[in-house]
Scaffold this motif. Structure first.
Motif, PDB file in Angstrom:
ATOM      1  N   SER A  51     -51.688 -72.586 -15.870  1.00  0.00           N
ATOM      2  CA  SER A  51     -53.001 -72.036 -15.492  1.00  0.00           C
ATOM      3  C   SER A  51     -52.881 -70.581 -15.027  1.00  0.00           C
ATOM      4  N   SER A  52     -51.751 -70.203 -14.448  1.00  0.00           N
ATOM      5  CA  SER A  52     -51.552 -68.808 -14.047  1.00  0.00           C
ATOM      6  C   SER A  52     -51.443 -67.905 -15.264  1.00  0.00           C
ATOM      7  N   LEU A  53     -50.703 -68.349 -16.271  1.00  0.00           N
ATOM      8  CA  LEU A  53     -50.602 -67.559 -17.510  1.00  0.00           C
ATOM      9  C   LEU A  53     -51.934 -67.519 -18.248  1.00  0.00           C
ATOM     10  N   LEU A  54     -52.649 -68.627 -18.221  1.00  0.00           N
ATOM     11  CA  LEU A  54     -53.971 -68.667 -18.851  1.00  0.00           C
ATOM     12  C   LEU A  54     -54.929 -67.707 -18.150  1.00  0.00           C
ATOM     13  N   ALA A  55     -54.817 -67.584 -16.829  1.00  0.00           N
ATOM     14  CA  ALA A  55     -55.675 -66.652 -16.086  1.00  0.00           C
ATOM     15  C   ALA A  55     -55.451 -65.216 -16.542  1.00  0.00           C
ATOM     16  N   ILE A  56     -54.207 -64.867 -16.811  1.00  0.00           N
ATOM     17  CA  ILE A  56     -53.905 -63.511 -17.299  1.00  0.00           C
ATOM     18  C   ILE A  56     -54.557 -63.297 -18.660  1.00  0.00           C
ATOM     19  N   ALA A  57     -54.417 -64.271 -19.544  1.00  0.00           N
ATOM     20  CA  ALA A  57     -55.000 -64.147 -20.880  1.00  0.00           C
ATOM     21  C   ALA A  57     -56.524 -64.088 -20.819  1.00  0.00           C
ATOM     22  N   LEU A  58     -57.124 -64.899 -19.966  1.00  0.00           N
ATOM     23  CA  LEU A  58     -58.581 -64.873 -19.863  1.00  0.00           C
ATOM     24  C   LEU A  58     -59.081 -63.555 -19.285  1.00  0.00           C
ATOM     25  N   GLN A  59     -58.358 -63.005 -18.335  1.00  0.00           N
ATOM     26  CA  GLN A  59     -58.724 -61.688 -17.807  1.00  0.00           C
ATOM     27  C   GLN A  59     -58.608 -60.642 -18.913  1.00  0.00           C
ATOM     28  N   GLY A  60     -57.569 -60.754 -19.727  1.00  0.00           N
ATOM     29  CA  GLY A  60     -57.408 -59.835 -20.850  1.00  0.00           C
ATOM     30  C   GLY A  60     -58.513 -59.974 -21.877  1.00  0.00           C
ATOM     31  N   SER A  61     -59.013 -61.182 -22.045  1.00  0.00           N
ATOM     32  CA  SER A  61     -60.099 -61.380 -23.018  1.00  0.00           C
ATOM     33  C   SER A  61     -61.374 -60.681 -22.565  1.00  0.00           C
ATOM     34  N   LEU A  62     -61.570 -60.526 -21.270  1.00  0.00           N
ATOM     35  CA  LEU A  62     -62.739 -59.788 -20.783  1.00  0.00           C
ATOM     36  C   LEU A  62     -62.657 -58.324 -21.178  1.00  0.00           C
ATOM     37  N   PHE A  63     -61.453 -57.766 -21.142  1.00  0.00           N
ATOM     38  CA  PHE A  63     -61.277 -56.364 -21.506  1.00  0.00           C
ATOM     39  C   PHE A  63     -61.159 -56.176 -23.014  1.00  0.00           C
ATOM     40  N   GLY A  64     -60.597 -57.165 -23.698  1.00  0.00           N
ATOM     41  CA  GLY A  64     -60.388 -57.055 -25.138  1.00  0.00           C
ATOM     42  C   GLY A  64     -61.616 -57.390 -25.967  1.00  0.00           C
ATOM     43  N   GLY A  65     -62.588 -58.040 -25.361  1.00  0.00           N
ATOM     44  CA  GLY A  65     -63.823 -58.344 -26.076  1.00  0.00           C
ATOM     45  C   GLY A  65     -63.844 -59.679 -26.788  1.00  0.00           C
ATOM     46  N   SER A  66     -62.716 -60.370 -26.836  1.00  0.00           N
ATOM     47  CA  SER A  66     -62.690 -61.694 -27.465  1.00  0.00           C
ATOM     48  C   SER A  66     -61.582 -62.518 -26.831  1.00  0.00           C
ATOM     49  N   LEU A  67     -61.697 -63.812 -27.006  1.00  0.00           N
ATOM     50  CA  LEU A  67     -60.674 -64.698 -26.454  1.00  0.00           C
ATOM     51  C   LEU A  67     -59.325 -64.417 -27.097  1.00  0.00           C
ATOM     52  N   ALA A  68     -59.312 -64.188 -28.400  1.00  0.00           N
ATOM     53  CA  ALA A  68     -58.058 -63.909 -29.114  1.00  0.00           C
ATOM     54  C   ALA A  68     -57.396 -62.630 -28.594  1.00  0.00           C
ATOM     55  N   ALA A  69     -58.196 -61.637 -28.232  1.00  0.00           N
ATOM     56  CA  ALA A  69     -57.637 -60.375 -27.736  1.00  0.00           C
ATOM     57  C   ALA A  69     -56.902 -60.573 -26.415  1.00  0.00           C
ATOM     58  N   GLY A  70     -57.347 -61.518 -25.620  1.00  0.00           N
ATOM     59  CA  GLY A  70     -56.685 -61.786 -24.347  1.00  0.00           C
ATOM     60  C   GLY A  70     -55.278 -62.317 -24.507  1.00  0.00           C
ATOM     61  N   PHE A  71     -55.009 -62.963 -25.634  1.00  0.00           N
ATOM     62  CA  PHE A  71     -53.683 -63.516 -25.897  1.00  0.00           C
ATOM     63  C   PHE A  71     -52.780 -62.541 -26.653  1.00  0.00           C
ATOM     64  N   ALA A  72     -53.305 -61.387 -27.017  1.00  0.00           N
ATOM     65  CA  ALA A  72     -52.499 -60.372 -27.711  1.00  0.00           C
ATOM     66  C   ALA A  72     -51.455 -59.820 -26.744  1.00  0.00           C
ATOM     67  N   PRO A  73     -50.217 -59.647 -27.212  1.00  0.00           N
ATOM     68  CA  PRO A  73     -49.146 -59.188 -26.314  1.00  0.00           C
ATOM     69  C   PRO A  73     -49.456 -57.874 -25.594  1.00  0.00           C
ATOM     70  N   LEU A  80     -50.720 -57.416 -16.907  1.00  0.00           N
ATOM     71  CA  LEU A  80     -49.552 -57.585 -16.031  1.00  0.00           C
ATOM     72  C   LEU A  80     -49.176 -56.297 -15.313  1.00  0.00           C
ATOM     73  N   SER A  81     -49.253 -55.189 -16.015  1.00  0.00           N
ATOM     74  CA  SER A  81     -48.754 -53.939 -15.446  1.00  0.00           C
ATOM     75  C   SER A  81     -49.805 -53.168 -14.657  1.00  0.00           C
ATOM     76  N   SER A  82     -51.080 -53.390 -14.905  1.00  0.00           N
ATOM     77  CA  SER A  82     -52.084 -52.528 -14.280  1.00  0.00           C
ATOM     78  C   SER A  82     -52.977 -53.220 -13.255  1.00  0.00           C
ATOM     79  N   MET A  83     -52.888 -54.535 -13.132  1.00  0.00           N
ATOM     80  CA  MET A  83     -53.783 -55.237 -12.210  1.00  0.00           C
ATOM     81  C   MET A  83     -52.986 -56.098 -11.231  1.00  0.00           C
ATOM     82  N   ASP A  84     -53.378 -56.037  -9.963  1.00  0.00           N
ATOM     83  CA  ASP A  84     -52.738 -56.890  -8.961  1.00  0.00           C
ATOM     84  C   ASP A  84     -52.927 -58.361  -9.301  1.00  0.00           C
ATOM     85  N   LEU A  85     -54.093 -58.696  -9.861  1.00  0.00           N
ATOM     86  CA  LEU A  85     -54.351 -60.071 -10.270  1.00  0.00           C
ATOM     87  C   LEU A  85     -53.307 -60.533 -11.284  1.00  0.00           C
TER      88      LEU A  85
END
Length: 173
Positions: A51-73, A80-85
């Motif tokens: 769930s912690s790794l999923l939280a990172i991906a879901l946060q990334g999907s908010l910035f990437g514009g799609s769910l798939a973008a959140g899982f992009a490396p 990971l590098s720019s957010m305390d979360l």
């Protein structure tokens, strides 16, 4: 919200059950109870790490514009590098993975439970750096996570006190 709840549940079970088996239950654990305690810890560690790794991906999907973008490396690395979360979630996932490995490799007993409880405590403490408390740019940047950490410790102390009440009721001579 659900992923955040899963992280709280995983950390609480990992820490709480390990503390219970390390310090509350008198004497050595019976073999059947030790197996169930190990299974509970393994499940909690797996839940917390995933769930912690999923939280990172879901946060990334908010910035990437799609769910798939959140899982992009690259998006994952940016969170990971720019957010305390992202840093706190990665630390939680790492601690949970270490607890998972220790639960698989260590023999059942108080020492192993105490080590896993310590890792669970670190994971629970890192929950203070989620959400708005993880934000920057406000005067509350340090005080909000500290206040959340104190709340988490307070709740855990209450749970520890309740555990002692249960212990005295169940294991009374």
């Amino acid at each position: 919200v659900i992923v955040r709840l899963l992280q709280y549940v995983g950390a609480a079970i990992l820490m709480g059950s390990s503390l219970f088996f390390a310090w509350i239950v008198p004497g050595p654990l019976p073999a059947a109870l030790a197996r169930r305690a190990r299974a509970l810890g393994i499940a909690a560690a797996a839940l917390l790490a995933s769930s912690s790794l999923l939280a990172i991906a879901l946060q990334g999907s908010l910035f990437g514009g799609s769910l798939a973008a959140g899982f992009a490396p690259d998006t994952f690395a940016t969170i990971l590098s720019s957010m305390d979360l992202g840093k706190a979630a990665a630390a939680r996932a790492l601690v949970a993975a270490l607890a998972f490995a220790l639960l698989l490799g260590l023999p059942s007993g108080r020492i192993g439970s105490a080590i896993v409880a310590g890792l669970g405590t670190l994971a629970a403490a890192s929950l203070a750096w989620m959400g708005h408390a993880a934000g920057r740019g406000s005067r509350l940047h340090l005080s909000m996570p500290t206040a959340r950490l104190l709340k988490i410790v307070y709740v855990l102390l209450i749970c520890s006190g309740l555990s002692l009440v249960v212990r005295n009721a169940v294991f009374a001579n």
